[in-house]
Design an enzyme around this catalytic site. Sequence first.
Site, short mmCIF file in Angstrom:
data_model
loop_
_atom_site.label_atom_id
_atom_site.label_comp_id
_atom_site.label_asym_id
_atom_site.label_seq_id
_atom_site.Cartn_x
_atom_site.Cartn_y
_atom_site.Cartn_z
N ARG A 163 0.87 -1.17 0.00
CA ARG A 163 0.00 0.00 0.00
C ARG A 163 0.92 1.23 0.00
O ARG A 163 1.40 1.66 1.03
CB ARG A 163 -0.90 0.00 1.24
N CYS A 219 -6.49 -8.06 -16.48
CA CYS A 219 -5.38 -8.62 -15.70
C CYS A 219 -4.21 -9.02 -16.59
O CYS A 219 -3.09 -9.20 -16.10
CB CYS A 219 -5.84 -9.83 -14.91
N GLY A 243 -11.15 1.02 -2.22
CA GLY A 243 -11.42 -0.18 -1.43
C GLY A 243 -12.47 -1.09 -2.01
O GLY A 243 -13.19 -0.73 -2.93
N ARG A 262 -12.99 -14.61 7.04
CA ARG A 262 -14.36 -14.16 6.69
C ARG A 262 -14.80 -14.73 5.35
O ARG A 262 -14.08 -14.64 4.36
CB ARG A 262 -14.37 -12.64 6.66
N CYS A 280 -8.67 -15.02 -1.47
CA CYS A 280 -8.82 -14.01 -2.50
C CYS A 280 -7.59 -13.11 -2.48
O CYS A 280 -7.09 -12.77 -1.40
CB CYS A 280 -10.05 -13.14 -2.24
N CYS A 281 -7.11 -12.71 -3.66
CA CYS A 281 -5.94 -11.83 -3.65
C CYS A 281 -6.33 -10.48 -3.05
O CYS A 281 -7.43 -10.01 -3.24
CB CYS A 281 -5.37 -11.65 -5.06
#
Lengths: 126, 383
Positions: free
Chosen positions: B17, B81, B116, B192, B203-204
């Site tokens: 990030r 991608c 996000g 989750r 999940c990536c």
Amino acid sequence: MPTDATSSQEAPVAPTVSTERLRASRNRSTGLAVFPQVPESSPSAHLFEPIVLSARGTLYSYTISHPNPKSGKPPFALGYVDFPEGARVFGRLQLPEGQHPQIGTAFEARGDGPDYRFVPAEGEAA
Amino acid sequence: MTQNIYIRGAAMTPFSRHLDRSLQDLAQEAVLGAFNDAGLALGTAQAFYCANVYGGMILGQVLLRDLGVTGPAVYNVENACASGATAVHLACQALRLGKYDTVVVWGIEKLTDLGGGAIPLQRNDYKTELYAGQGMSLPAVYAMRGTRYLYERDLSAEILGRIAVKNRGHGARNPLALQQRPVTLEEVMTSRPVTDPLTLLQCCPSQVDGAAALVLSTKKPTDRRTSVRVLGSAVQSGRLEQGCDDILDAEITARTARLAYEEAGIGPEDVNVVELHDAFTIAELIYYEALGLAPRGEGQRLLLDGETALGGRVPVNPSGGLLAKGHPLGATGVAQMVEVAWQIEGRAAGRQIENARVGLTQCTGGGIAGVDHAASSVHLLGV
């Protein structure tokens, strides 16, 4: 739905004929079906013929999506339903409380326009 | 290939990030890093290829501007991608034609700029609009593959979780990966739920930024122990989704891989290392078979026997893959090739594979377009 002949946007076709039957298109050269129906105004329209799908299809696969807990939204079921005309349709599954989707069971479409839903076909309890 | 195409320089930023760094900062770091790695001046590039999805128009020119090198052609490439690999493919075409002898390709993405959540859908036609309204999302597409996979093969969902354990374990050894903490199977399965059977750790990560760059040239380097070449390069688009086909088939990936293998004149048995598109755990299992690493129906055996872990016969995603690195879309395809080049050159510190001579990279993207994925690109690199 009226279309502007000079517009490059195809007018979307309402997916349902009646509350239970979905419209699709059959590829004239392959005989296979696509959903949703290719708009009549599309330059590709001549490659397809419009068809109406059977009332019942079979669940091919599904998932239960869980919105982020912060959203407060409940989980919802999604699936692929395969129709005898050779069309696979993606959409929301609406099941009775506590009932889990099962691959291979029969589902029927309900609802008009883009908000169609799939419900278990009558006589096909999970 | 009639002309050899050499990877003269390979560099990438950490995938992280990068909230305090701009697209320009990241792209320039990668590009300058690749030229530094090549021992070549920036001015030797005769064309520039910029791969990106969400950064906006003419991004390549904007990113290079302050380096004062624009003037030659800048090609801005988007293929979801597969953008980065598509850019490499196009560069290879131009190099093979003899139009250029040295070019730079970079991929760049800042997903933290998007606010996000899951990667946004493209809602650019009547079908994607209809399905988006129904709740279609990329995780849901993969999740339905997962459901079908477990159903047909009569497997428990833990087989999916084991991919995350493997790749996040690899990522823990990669200083450039976003996520460097190994996870247990229990942690993966109890994370989750996102969309069944996929849990969060399957999940990536979606909040990640990064850039990767390659200097490609038909001039052979004279100063290296090894000269990694592009042996095969293929790009294909997905076929119209019609009828009721097998969603475990990964047809576009298999077709693209066949083309790359044919061009390189080798087969899956010759591959020593793979970087593939593990955006979700189920993807890696399906791609084992599509890439010919395992016969149809037997991909899970490769995983369970440890063949695709570091130390195994054909390590898959030694970098940590998309699951541990994250998936800054434009950068991913190029970063996969940076990893494979480093592995072949013996420069993959902490996760080095012994005697890797041939590597395969694969990315397949754009899963919501009414086709079986919109774009796939496969490359074979080797000495």
